[in-house]
Scaffold this motif. Structure first.
Motif, PDB file in Angstrom:
ATOM      1  N   ARG A   1       0.800  -1.223   0.000  1.00  0.00           N
ATOM      2  CA  ARG A   1       0.000   0.000   0.000  1.00  0.00           C
ATOM      3  C   ARG A   1       0.830   1.269   0.000  1.00  0.00           C
ATOM      4  NH1 ARG A   1      -5.345  -1.973   3.573  1.00  0.00           N
ATOM      5  NH2 ARG A   1      -5.919  -3.550   1.991  1.00  0.00           N
ATOM      6  N   TYR A   2       1.937   1.284   0.721  1.00  0.00           N
ATOM      7  CA  TYR A   2       2.791   2.472   0.692  1.00  0.00           C
ATOM      8  C   TYR A   2       3.418   2.675  -0.683  1.00  0.00           C
ATOM      9  CZ  TYR A   2       2.491   2.924   5.798  1.00  0.00           C
ATOM     10  OH  TYR A   2       2.052   3.097   7.091  1.00  0.00           O
ATOM     11  N   ASP A   3       3.770   1.592  -1.353  1.00  0.00           N
ATOM     12  CA  ASP A   3       4.347   1.713  -2.695  1.00  0.00           C
ATOM     13  C   ASP A   3       3.327   2.293  -3.669  1.00  0.00           C
ATOM     14  OD1 ASP A   3       7.050   0.333  -2.392  1.00  0.00           O
ATOM     15  OD2 ASP A   3       5.720  -1.223  -1.651  1.00  0.00           O
ATOM     16  N   VAL A   4       2.085   1.837  -3.563  1.00  0.00           N
ATOM     17  CA  VAL A   4       1.038   2.341  -4.444  1.00  0.00           C
ATOM     18  C   VAL A   4       0.757   3.808  -4.138  1.00  0.00           C
ATOM     19  CG1 VAL A   4      -1.391   2.079  -5.097  1.00  0.00           C
ATOM     20  CG2 VAL A   4       0.046   0.059  -4.817  1.00  0.00           C
ATOM     21  N   LEU A   5       0.763   4.161  -2.865  1.00  0.00           N
ATOM     22  CA  LEU A   5       0.593   5.563  -2.483  1.00  0.00           C
ATOM     23  C   LEU A   5       1.717   6.430  -3.044  1.00  0.00           C
ATOM     24  CD1 LEU A   5      -0.602   5.169   1.211  1.00  0.00           C
ATOM     25  CD2 LEU A   5      -1.745   6.617  -0.480  1.00  0.00           C
ATOM     26  N   ALA A   6       2.948   5.973  -2.904  1.00  0.00           N
ATOM     27  CA  ALA A   6       4.088   6.759  -3.389  1.00  0.00           C
ATOM     28  C   ALA A   6       4.011   6.971  -4.901  1.00  0.00           C
ATOM     29  CB  ALA A   6       5.393   6.074  -3.004  1.00  0.00           C
ATOM     30  N   ALA A   7       3.621   5.931  -5.622  1.00  0.00           N
ATOM     31  CA  ALA A   7       3.502   6.060  -7.074  1.00  0.00           C
ATOM     32  C   ALA A   7       2.403   7.054  -7.442  1.00  0.00           C
ATOM     33  CB  ALA A   7       3.226   4.699  -7.704  1.00  0.00           C
ATOM     34  N   ALA A   8       1.308   7.006  -6.696  1.00  0.00           N
ATOM     35  CA  ALA A   8       0.212   7.951  -6.950  1.00  0.00           C
ATOM     36  C   ALA A   8       0.650   9.385  -6.663  1.00  0.00           C
ATOM     37  CB  ALA A   8      -0.996   7.579  -6.096  1.00  0.00           C
ATOM     38  N   TRP A   9       1.374   9.578  -5.568  1.00  0.00           N
ATOM     39  CA  TRP A   9       1.875  10.916  -5.245  1.00  0.00           C
ATOM     40  C   TRP A   9       2.843  11.409  -6.317  1.00  0.00           C
ATOM     41  CZ3 TRP A   9      -0.760  13.871  -2.477  1.00  0.00           C
ATOM     42  CH2 TRP A   9      -1.369  13.478  -1.275  1.00  0.00           C
ATOM     43  N   ASP A  10       3.684  10.534  -6.794  1.00  0.00           N
ATOM     44  CA  ASP A  10       4.641  10.912  -7.826  1.00  0.00           C
ATOM     45  C   ASP A  10       3.919  11.454  -9.052  1.00  0.00           C
ATOM     46  OD1 ASP A  10       7.290  11.105  -8.812  1.00  0.00           O
ATOM     47  OD2 ASP A  10       7.038   9.225  -9.908  1.00  0.00           O
ATOM     48  N   ARG A  11       2.841  10.763  -9.447  1.00  0.00           N
ATOM     49  CA  ARG A  11       2.073  11.211 -10.607  1.00  0.00           C
ATOM     50  C   ARG A  11       1.323  12.512 -10.300  1.00  0.00           C
ATOM     51  NH1 ARG A  11       1.800   5.418 -11.418  1.00  0.00           N
ATOM     52  NH2 ARG A  11       0.033   5.170  -9.993  1.00  0.00           N
ATOM     53  N   MET A  12       0.771  12.624  -9.084  1.00  0.00           N
ATOM     54  CA  MET A  12       0.050  13.855  -8.739  1.00  0.00           C
ATOM     55  C   MET A  12       0.993  15.054  -8.697  1.00  0.00           C
ATOM     56  SD  MET A  12      -2.373  14.804  -5.455  1.00  0.00           S
ATOM     57  CE  MET A  12      -3.812  13.939  -6.071  1.00  0.00           C
ATOM     58  N   ILE A  13       2.165  14.872  -8.115  1.00  0.00           N
ATOM     59  CA  ILE A  13       3.144  15.962  -8.066  1.00  0.00           C
ATOM     60  C   ILE A  13       3.509  16.408  -9.479  1.00  0.00           C
ATOM     61  CG2 ILE A  13       5.529  16.542  -7.446  1.00  0.00           C
ATOM     62  CD1 ILE A  13       5.131  14.633  -4.993  1.00  0.00           C
ATOM     63  N   GLY A  14       3.714  15.447 -10.376  1.00  0.00           N
ATOM     64  CA  GLY A  14       4.021  15.788 -11.768  1.00  0.00           C
ATOM     65  C   GLY A  14       2.883  16.568 -12.414  1.00  0.00           C
ATOM     66  N   TRP A  15       1.651  16.171 -12.136  1.00  0.00           N
ATOM     67  CA  TRP A  15       0.467  16.851 -12.690  1.00  0.00           C
ATOM     68  C   TRP A  15       0.351  18.278 -12.156  1.00  0.00           C
ATOM     69  CZ3 TRP A  15      -4.273  18.032 -10.045  1.00  0.00           C
ATOM     70  CH2 TRP A  15      -5.354  18.362 -10.879  1.00  0.00           C
ATOM     71  N   LEU A  16       0.545  18.448 -10.856  1.00  0.00           N
ATOM     72  CA  LEU A  16       0.486  19.790 -10.279  1.00  0.00           C
ATOM     73  C   LEU A  16       1.631  20.664 -10.799  1.00  0.00           C
ATOM     74  CD1 LEU A  16      -0.481  18.894  -6.599  1.00  0.00           C
ATOM     75  CD2 LEU A  16      -1.887  20.192  -8.227  1.00  0.00           C
ATOM     76  N   THR A  17       2.786  20.055 -10.996  1.00  0.00           N
ATOM     77  CA  THR A  17       3.919  20.793 -11.546  1.00  0.00           C
ATOM     78  C   THR A  17       3.604  21.279 -12.953  1.00  0.00           C
ATOM     79  OG1 THR A  17       5.479  19.488 -10.213  1.00  0.00           O
ATOM     80  CG2 THR A  17       6.366  20.652 -12.127  1.00  0.00           C
ATOM     81  N   ALA A  18       3.000  20.411 -13.750  1.00  0.00           N
ATOM     82  CA  ALA A  18       2.649  20.783 -15.125  1.00  0.00           C
ATOM     83  C   ALA A  18       1.650  21.933 -15.158  1.00  0.00           C
ATOM     84  CB  ALA A  18       2.086  19.568 -15.857  1.00  0.00           C
ATOM     85  N   HIS A  19       0.842  22.047 -14.095  1.00  0.00           N
ATOM     86  CA  HIS A  19      -0.140  23.122 -14.015  1.00  0.00           C
ATOM     87  C   HIS A  19       0.401  24.352 -13.278  1.00  0.00           C
ATOM     88  CE1 HIS A  19      -3.050  19.964 -15.212  1.00  0.00           C
ATOM     89  NE2 HIS A  19      -3.734  20.990 -15.697  1.00  0.00           N
ATOM     90  N   GLY A  20       1.706  24.365 -13.008  1.00  0.00           N
ATOM     91  CA  GLY A  20       2.340  25.546 -12.438  1.00  0.00           C
ATOM     92  C   GLY A  20       2.193  25.696 -10.935  1.00  0.00           C
ATOM     93  N   HIS A  21       1.921  24.599 -10.234  1.00  0.00           N
ATOM     94  CA  HIS A  21       1.636  24.710  -8.797  1.00  0.00           C
ATOM     95  C   HIS A  21       2.647  24.002  -7.900  1.00  0.00           C
ATOM     96  CE1 HIS A  21      -2.004  26.944  -9.167  1.00  0.00           C
ATOM     97  NE2 HIS A  21      -2.629  26.026  -9.864  1.00  0.00           N
ATOM     98  N   ARG A  22       3.808  23.664  -8.424  1.00  0.00           N
ATOM     99  CA  ARG A  22       4.770  22.931  -7.603  1.00  0.00           C
ATOM    100  C   ARG A  22       5.153  23.716  -6.343  1.00  0.00           C
ATOM    101  NH1 ARG A  22       7.867  18.509  -9.013  1.00  0.00           N
ATOM    102  NH2 ARG A  22       9.585  18.013  -7.596  1.00  0.00           N
ATOM    103  N   GLU A  23       5.380  25.007  -6.486  1.00  0.00           N
ATOM    104  CA  GLU A  23       5.803  25.803  -5.337  1.00  0.00           C
ATOM    105  C   GLU A  23       4.653  26.095  -4.373  1.00  0.00           C
ATOM    106  OE1 GLU A  23       8.037  29.250  -6.409  1.00  0.00           O
ATOM    107  OE2 GLU A  23       9.799  28.048  -6.975  1.00  0.00           O
ATOM    108  N   ARG A  24       3.460  25.688  -4.736  1.00  0.00           N
ATOM    109  CA  ARG A  24       2.309  25.855  -3.850  1.00  0.00           C
ATOM    110  C   ARG A  24       2.208  24.681  -2.881  1.00  0.00           C
ATOM    111  NH1 ARG A  24       0.772  30.466  -3.060  1.00  0.00           N
ATOM    112  NH2 ARG A  24       1.574  30.789  -5.161  1.00  0.00           N
ATOM    113  N   ILE A  25       2.985  23.616  -3.106  1.00  0.00           N
ATOM    114  CA  ILE A  25       2.951  22.420  -2.249  1.00  0.00           C
ATOM    115  C   ILE A  25       3.835  22.665  -1.032  1.00  0.00           C
ATOM    116  CG2 ILE A  25       3.429  19.952  -2.098  1.00  0.00           C
ATOM    117  CD1 ILE A  25       3.151  19.845  -5.176  1.00  0.00           C
TER     118      ILE A  25
END
Length: 434
Positions: free
Chosen positions: A169-193
Motif C-alpha cells: 500500500r505504501y508503494d502504491v501511495l508513493a507512485a500515486a503521489w509521484d504522478r500527482m506531483i508531476g500533474w500539479l507541476t505541469a499546471h504551475g503549482h509545484r511551489e504551492r505544495i
C-alpha cells in the motif's frame, strides 16, 4: 550571591529557532486550517465548501496561510481503474438514516448529507488556483485508508484500494503521489505544495507499520528533493521517538490530550464496537430525549463501516448525545485534569520538536488539541478548550515548530470557524514569529 555551576542542563537552550529549514519559497511559519476530506464531501449547494474561491478567501482573511487536505491520490492517480469515478464522483455520506436525516448528521466530520457529484481532479486544480490567488500553500495528505471512500455512493473506490495487498500500500501511495506531483507541476503549482504526506495518521489507518517502510518515503523524497515528503502520526511514540523512521522529511505529528474527554469516553463506551448492552446507563443519561434505540437507528451499509475507522457505536452515540449534557459533564470534571492535560500537550510538542531538531527537519503539528467531540459540543470552543489550544500553539512556537493548527476544529465545516477574532489574533501571533 555566589554563582553556582549546576551542570550543562541548567544552561538555557535557544529552542525557539526552527527545528529544520523548509524550502526557501515557503512561509517562515505555517498557520494551518484543516480541511481534510470535507473540502469535497461538504461541497454541495449551501455547504461550507460549495464556493471554493470564497472559502479560500475567507481563510486568508482570518489569517491562515496553509490548507491541509486529503488530495485523494489513490482515487485520482493510483492507476486503479478509477478515472471515470474520480471525474464524476457521487457524494452520499454515510447514507440515509431510518426516520429521516442521515448517519453522521451530528457527528463531527461525518455530517455529510451528500446528494451531489464532483469532478475531483478539476476541483483539486481549482483549489490550487484559488490558493495561488490568495497567497496560500497546501499540505497534501491522504485519508483514503482511514475514511475518505466511505463518503462515496459507490463502493468502487474502497474496494479498489482495499484490494491492494497490505505490504504494497505504501508503494502504491508513493507512485500515486509521484504522478500527482508531476500533474500539479505541469499546471504551475509545484511551489504551492507545502508538504506531501504519504498518508494521514499511518498509525491509525489500514496500513502496515511505517517503520518497516521508511524506504518508500526516502524514495519519494529522492525523486522530489525540493519538496518536503513525510507521513503523519496520529499518536507519535513520544516516550520513544527513536522508533520514528529517520527517512521522514518532516515531523508531522498530531498532539491530542484527551484527559477529561477520555474519562467520559471510557465511561460511556462510545468508541468500541459490538458491546453487549450498548448504550450503557451512563450514555443513556446523556442522550437526547428523542434518541431512537440502537436497533431502530440501525447502521450504515457494511462496506461504509469497513471503509472508515470509526464504529457504529460512535455514529449512534455522537448523533444522539445531548451536546449540552456532554459539555456540562466535561466542564464539571475538568479541574482535576487541567494540569495533566497542559503538561501532556507541552511534553508531546517538545518531544516532537526535539526529534525534528535532532534530524534537522521541520516540525508540524497538523492536528490537535483535545480530541473527538460531538459536532455541536462546544468544549474545545469554550474558554477551557481555547486555553488548551493557545498553550499548545505557544509551546510549539517556543520550541521551533514550523507549522501548527489553531485547533483541529478551526475549519469551515466546524462551528469553531465562527470564532473569527480569536483565530485572527492567534494566527497573527504565529505569523509574527516567522
Amino acid at each position: 550571591m555566589t554563582d553556582r555551576y549546576l551542570g550543562s542542563a541548567s544552561l538555557p537552550d535557544d529552542d525557539a529557532t526552527l527545528t529544520g529549514a523548509g524550502p526557501a519559497h515557503l512561509p517562515g511559519r505555517l498557520t494551518i486550517t484543516l480541511w481534510d476530506f470535507s473540502w469535497y464531501t461538504q461541497a454541495g449547494p449551501g455547504e461550507p465548501y460549495a464556493d471554493l474561491e470564497a472559502t479560500v478567501a475567507d481563510a486568508a482573511a482570518i489569517g491562515y496561510n496553509a490548507i491541509r487536505i486529503c488530495a485523494a491520490p489513490l482515487l485520482l492517480f493510483g492507476g486503479l481503474g478509477l478515472d471515470d469515478l474520480a471525474a464524476d464522483l457521487e457524494i452520499e455520506g454515510l447514507g440515509a438514516a431510518p426516520g429521516g436525516g442521515y448517519y453522521g448528521q451530528r457527528t463531527r466530520w461525518y455530517d455529510t448529507p451528500g446528494g451531489f457529484r464532483i469532478d475531483l481532479g478539476a476541483r483539486l486544480l481549482a483549489l490550487f488556483d484559488a490558493a495561488a490567488r490568495h497567497d496560500m500553500v497546501v499540505i497534501l495528505a491522504s485519508w483514503e485508508y482511514q475514511q475518505s471512500p466511505s463518503f462515496a455512493a459507490s463502493p468502487r473506490w474502497f474496494e479498489a484500494i482495499d484490494a491492494v495487498p497490505l505490504d504494497e500500500r505504501y508503494d502504491v501511495l508513493a507512485a500515486a503521489w509521484d504522478r500527482m506531483i508531476g500533474w500539479l507541476t505541469a499546471h504551475g503549482h509545484r511551489e504551492r505544495i507545502a508538504l506531501v504526506e504519504l498518508h494521514n495518521e499511518v498509525d491509525f489507518s489500514i496500513l502496515p507499520d511505517i517503520a518497516d517502510h521508511g524506504g518508500v518515503v526516502a524514495g519519494l523524497r529522492a525523486r522530489h528533493p525540493d519538496l518536503l515528503v513525510t507521513a503523519s502520526y496520529g499518536k507519535p511514540p513520544h516516550l520513544a521517538m527513536h522508533r520514528v523512521p529517520a527517512e521522514l522529511g518532516a515531523a508531522q505529528c498530531h498532539v491530542y490530550s484527551y484527559g477529561v474527554l477520555d474519562a467520559l469516553q471510557q465511561r460511556i463506551d462510545i468508541r468500541s464496537e459490538g458491546t453487549a448492552g450498548f448504550p450503557n446507563a451512563a450514555l443513556r443519561e446523556l442522550l437526547r430525549a428523542d434518541a431512537p434505540s440502537v436497533s431502530d437507528y440501525a447502521r450504515p451499509a457494511p462496506w461504509k463501516l469497513q471503509a472508515t475507522v470509526i464504529t457504529d457505536q460512535m455514529i449512534y452515540g455522537y448523533d444522539w448525545v445531548d451536546p449540552s449534557a456532554w459539555d456540562a459533564w466535561l466542564d464539571e470534571r475538568y479541574p482535576p485534569y487541567a494540569e495533566v492535560m497542559h503538561r501532556e500537550i507541552a511534553s508531546r510538542v517538545i518531544a516532537i520538536a526535539a526529534w525534528a531538531r535532532w534530524r534537522g527537519v521541520p516540525a508540524i503539528v497538523g492536528e490537535g488539541w483535545v480530541g473527538y467531540t460531538p459536532l455541536h459540543g462546544s468544549f474545545e470552543e469554550s474558554d477551557i478548550g481555547r486555553g488548551l489550544a493557545e498553550h499548545g500553539v505557544r509551546t510549539a512556537l517556543d520550541h521551533g515548530v514550523w507549522g501548527v493548527v489553531l485547533c483541529s476544529n478551526a475549519a469551515p465545516h466546524h462551528p469553531m470557524w465562527q470564532l473569527r477574532e480569536w483565530q485572527q489574533a492567534l494566527n497573527a501571533e504565529i505569523l509574527a514569529r516567522g
